[in-house]
Design a protein around this motif. Structure first.
Motif, PDB file in Angstrom:
ATOM      1  N   ILE A  89      11.374   0.163 -10.309  1.00  0.00           N
ATOM      2  CA  ILE A  89      11.954   1.477 -10.594  1.00  0.00           C
ATOM      3  C   ILE A  89      13.399   1.428 -10.126  1.00  0.00           C
ATOM      4  N   MET A  90      14.305   1.440 -11.082  1.00  0.00           N
ATOM      5  CA  MET A  90      15.735   1.375 -10.763  1.00  0.00           C
ATOM      6  C   MET A  90      16.238   2.776 -10.432  1.00  0.00           C
ATOM      7  N   ASP A  91      17.286   2.822  -9.603  1.00  0.00           N
ATOM      8  CA  ASP A  91      17.897   4.105  -9.251  1.00  0.00           C
ATOM      9  C   ASP A  91      16.805   5.127  -8.883  1.00  0.00           C
ATOM     10  N   SER A  92      15.959   4.755  -7.947  1.00  0.00           N
ATOM     11  CA  SER A  92      14.818   5.600  -7.571  1.00  0.00           C
ATOM     12  C   SER A  92      15.271   6.990  -7.149  1.00  0.00           C
ATOM     13  N   GLN A  93      14.502   7.987  -7.567  1.00  0.00           N
ATOM     14  CA  GLN A  93      14.815   9.390  -7.303  1.00  0.00           C
ATOM     15  C   GLN A  93      13.664  10.043  -6.526  1.00  0.00           C
ATOM     16  N   PRO A  94      13.956  11.095  -5.773  1.00  0.00           N
ATOM     17  CA  PRO A  94      12.884  11.785  -5.051  1.00  0.00           C
ATOM     18  C   PRO A  94      11.747  12.225  -5.977  1.00  0.00           C
ATOM     19  N   GLY A  95      12.068  12.559  -7.209  1.00  0.00           N
ATOM     20  CA  GLY A  95      11.041  12.946  -8.176  1.00  0.00           C
ATOM     21  C   GLY A  95      10.120  11.817  -8.578  1.00  0.00           C
ATOM     22  N   ASP A  96      10.471  10.584  -8.205  1.00  0.00           N
ATOM     23  CA  ASP A  96       9.604   9.432  -8.487  1.00  0.00           C
ATOM     24  C   ASP A  96       8.526   9.290  -7.419  1.00  0.00           C
ATOM     25  N   SER A  97       8.624  10.073  -6.352  1.00  0.00           N
ATOM     26  CA  SER A  97       7.636   9.994  -5.270  1.00  0.00           C
ATOM     27  C   SER A  97       6.255  10.344  -5.823  1.00  0.00           C
ATOM     28  N   ALA A  98       5.362   9.381  -5.757  1.00  0.00           N
ATOM     29  CA  ALA A  98       4.037   9.512  -6.367  1.00  0.00           C
ATOM     30  C   ALA A  98       3.223   8.287  -5.973  1.00  0.00           C
ATOM     31  N   THR A  99       1.978   8.255  -6.419  1.00  0.00           N
ATOM     32  CA  THR A  99       1.159   7.055  -6.265  1.00  0.00           C
ATOM     33  C   THR A  99       1.149   6.303  -7.581  1.00  0.00           C
ATOM     34  N   TYR A 100       1.362   5.015  -7.517  1.00  0.00           N
ATOM     35  CA  TYR A 100       1.422   4.181  -8.712  1.00  0.00           C
ATOM     36  C   TYR A 100       0.235   3.197  -8.703  1.00  0.00           C
ATOM     37  N   PHE A 101      -0.430   3.127  -9.825  1.00  0.00           N
ATOM     38  CA  PHE A 101      -1.564   2.213  -9.987  1.00  0.00           C
ATOM     39  C   PHE A 101      -1.234   1.195 -11.072  1.00  0.00           C
ATOM     40  N   CYS A 102      -1.394  -0.085 -10.764  1.00  0.00           N
ATOM     41  CA  CYS A 102      -1.390  -1.072 -11.830  1.00  0.00           C
ATOM     42  C   CYS A 102      -2.814  -1.209 -12.325  1.00  0.00           C
ATOM     43  N   GLN A 153       1.017   6.621 -13.173  1.00  0.00           N
ATOM     44  CA  GLN A 153       1.706   7.376 -12.139  1.00  0.00           C
ATOM     45  C   GLN A 153       0.885   8.621 -11.830  1.00  0.00           C
ATOM     46  N   GLN A 154       0.658   8.889 -10.551  1.00  0.00           N
ATOM     47  CA  GLN A 154      -0.143  10.044 -10.166  1.00  0.00           C
ATOM     48  C   GLN A 154       0.598  10.884  -9.137  1.00  0.00           C
ATOM     49  N   PHE A 155       0.847  12.148  -9.489  1.00  0.00           N
ATOM     50  CA  PHE A 155       1.428  13.103  -8.553  1.00  0.00           C
ATOM     51  C   PHE A 155       0.298  13.837  -7.829  1.00  0.00           C
ATOM     52  N   PRO A 156       0.576  14.320  -6.617  1.00  0.00           N
ATOM     53  CA  PRO A 156      -0.475  15.010  -5.845  1.00  0.00           C
ATOM     54  C   PRO A 156      -1.104  16.144  -6.642  1.00  0.00           C
ATOM     55  N   GLY A 157      -2.423  16.189  -6.634  1.00  0.00           N
ATOM     56  CA  GLY A 157      -3.148  17.244  -7.324  1.00  0.00           C
ATOM     57  C   GLY A 157      -3.273  17.052  -8.822  1.00  0.00           C
ATOM     58  N   ARG A 182       1.598   4.186  -2.620  1.00  0.00           N
ATOM     59  CA  ARG A 182       2.214   5.493  -2.402  1.00  0.00           C
ATOM     60  C   ARG A 182       3.697   5.286  -2.177  1.00  0.00           C
ATOM     61  N   LEU A 183       4.501   5.767  -3.123  1.00  0.00           N
ATOM     62  CA  LEU A 183       5.950   5.635  -3.060  1.00  0.00           C
ATOM     63  C   LEU A 183       6.573   6.936  -2.589  1.00  0.00           C
ATOM     64  N   GLN A 214       0.833  -1.189   0.000  1.00  0.00           N
ATOM     65  CA  GLN A 214       0.000   0.000   0.000  1.00  0.00           C
ATOM     66  C   GLN A 214       0.876   1.251   0.000  1.00  0.00           C
ATOM     67  N   SER A 215       1.997   1.176   0.691  1.00  0.00           N
ATOM     68  CA  SER A 215       2.950   2.287   0.709  1.00  0.00           C
ATOM     69  C   SER A 215       4.361   1.732   0.747  1.00  0.00           C
ATOM     70  N   LEU A 216       5.296   2.553   0.295  1.00  0.00           N
ATOM     71  CA  LEU A 216       6.670   2.096   0.131  1.00  0.00           C
ATOM     72  C   LEU A 216       7.619   3.275   0.323  1.00  0.00           C
ATOM     73  N   ILE A 217       8.626   3.068   1.142  1.00  0.00           N
ATOM     74  CA  ILE A 217       9.667   4.080   1.334  1.00  0.00           C
ATOM     75  C   ILE A 217      10.991   3.478   0.879  1.00  0.00           C
ATOM     76  N   VAL A 218      11.665   4.187  -0.026  1.00  0.00           N
ATOM     77  CA  VAL A 218      12.913   3.710  -0.612  1.00  0.00           C
ATOM     78  C   VAL A 218      13.954   4.823  -0.533  1.00  0.00           C
ATOM     79  N   GLN A 219      15.177   4.432  -0.297  1.00  0.00           N
ATOM     80  CA  GLN A 219      16.267   5.404  -0.313  1.00  0.00           C
ATOM     81  C   GLN A 219      16.597   5.784  -1.749  1.00  0.00           C
ATOM     82  N   LYS A 220      17.023   7.019  -1.916  1.00  0.00           N
ATOM     83  CA  LYS A 220      17.475   7.471  -3.238  1.00  0.00           C
ATOM     84  C   LYS A 220      18.525   6.520  -3.777  1.00  0.00           C
TER      85      LYS A 220
END
Lengths: 114, 112
Positions: B77-90, B37-41, B107-108, B9-15
């Motif tokens: 998502i390889m080499d995850s970046q802060p800009g990848d922070s978003a909600t992902y829907f399959c 991919q969905q960014f806030p708003g 929510r990533l 449901q949610s995921l926290i990953v280091q850069k």
């Protein structure tokens, strides 16, 4: 070109009032969808329009919800006698044709019922 | 049978780390599996999609792995970046049908 637009972006209404949400799809797209996204939840399908065919209303949660699409373009989602549980983001999406795979979403209307 | 189950449901990953989101489906008639991919708003936007005739599809840092026999697919998502922070829907769809079935979303958050 222009994407899907929705208005208003935010709507606050009192319980019991009616609201209308508008969607302008991408020009030429024949398929149009409405979804509801509650806080932290997925996308709940509401209704689907394709060209001049009768809409598929199978996702509408109650008879307080209705939608129309005029001239095969602009669509309006109407919620009558709003309830607090109607508070959500309402998303509109359009597709080029009935069996197109990709959907293009608008930014949504955030509805808050107080 | 029409559901698409998504986890976590949610995921926290280091850069710089790898983000992995999993989905499972039941309906073998599905033949198109997109990720949005969905960014806030903002509304969701198509990120990458796969058909069941291939086991993997890669676009830049994003890869879909597909296991037809297990009826599962995942987004890496390889080499995850802060800009990848978003909600992902399959999601899943079948030819001839109009309805796309969406997972509940993940929510990533990528920590800098």
């Amino acid at each position: 070109g222009a994407g899907v637009s929705q208005s208003p972006s935010n709507k606050v209404t009192e319980k019991g009032k009616d609201v209308e949400l508008r969607c302008d799809p991408i020009s030429g797209h024949t398929a149009l969808y409405w979804y509801r996204q509650s806080l932290g939840q997925g996308l709940e399908f509401l209704i689907y329009f394709q060209g001049n065919s009768a809409p598929d209303k199978s996702g509408l949660p109650s008879d307080r919800f209705s939608a129309e699409r005029t001239g095969g373009s602009v669509s309006t989602l109407t919620i009558q006698r709003t309830q607090q549980e109607d508070s959500a983001v309402y998303l509109c999406a359009s597709s080029p044709a009935a069996n197109s795979y990709e959907q293009y979403f608008g930014p949504g209307t955030r509805l808050t019922v107080t | 049978q029409q559901q698409v189950k998504q986890s976590p449901q949610s995921l926290i990953v280091q850069k710089g780390g790898i983000s992995i989101i999993n989905c499972a489906y039941e309906n073998t008639a599905f033949d198109y599996f997109p990720w949005y991919q969905q960014f806030p708003g903002k509304g969701p936007a198509l990120l990458i999609a796969i058909r069941p005739d291939v086991s993997e599809k890669k676009e830049g840092r994003f890869t879909i792995s597909f296991n037809k026999s297990a009826k599962q697919f995942s987004l890496h998502i390889m080499d995850s970046q802060p800009g990848d922070s978003a909600t992902y829907f399959c999601a899943a769809k079948n030819t001839g049908g109009f309805k796309t079935i969406f997972g509940a979303g993940t929510r990533l958050f990528v920590k800098a």
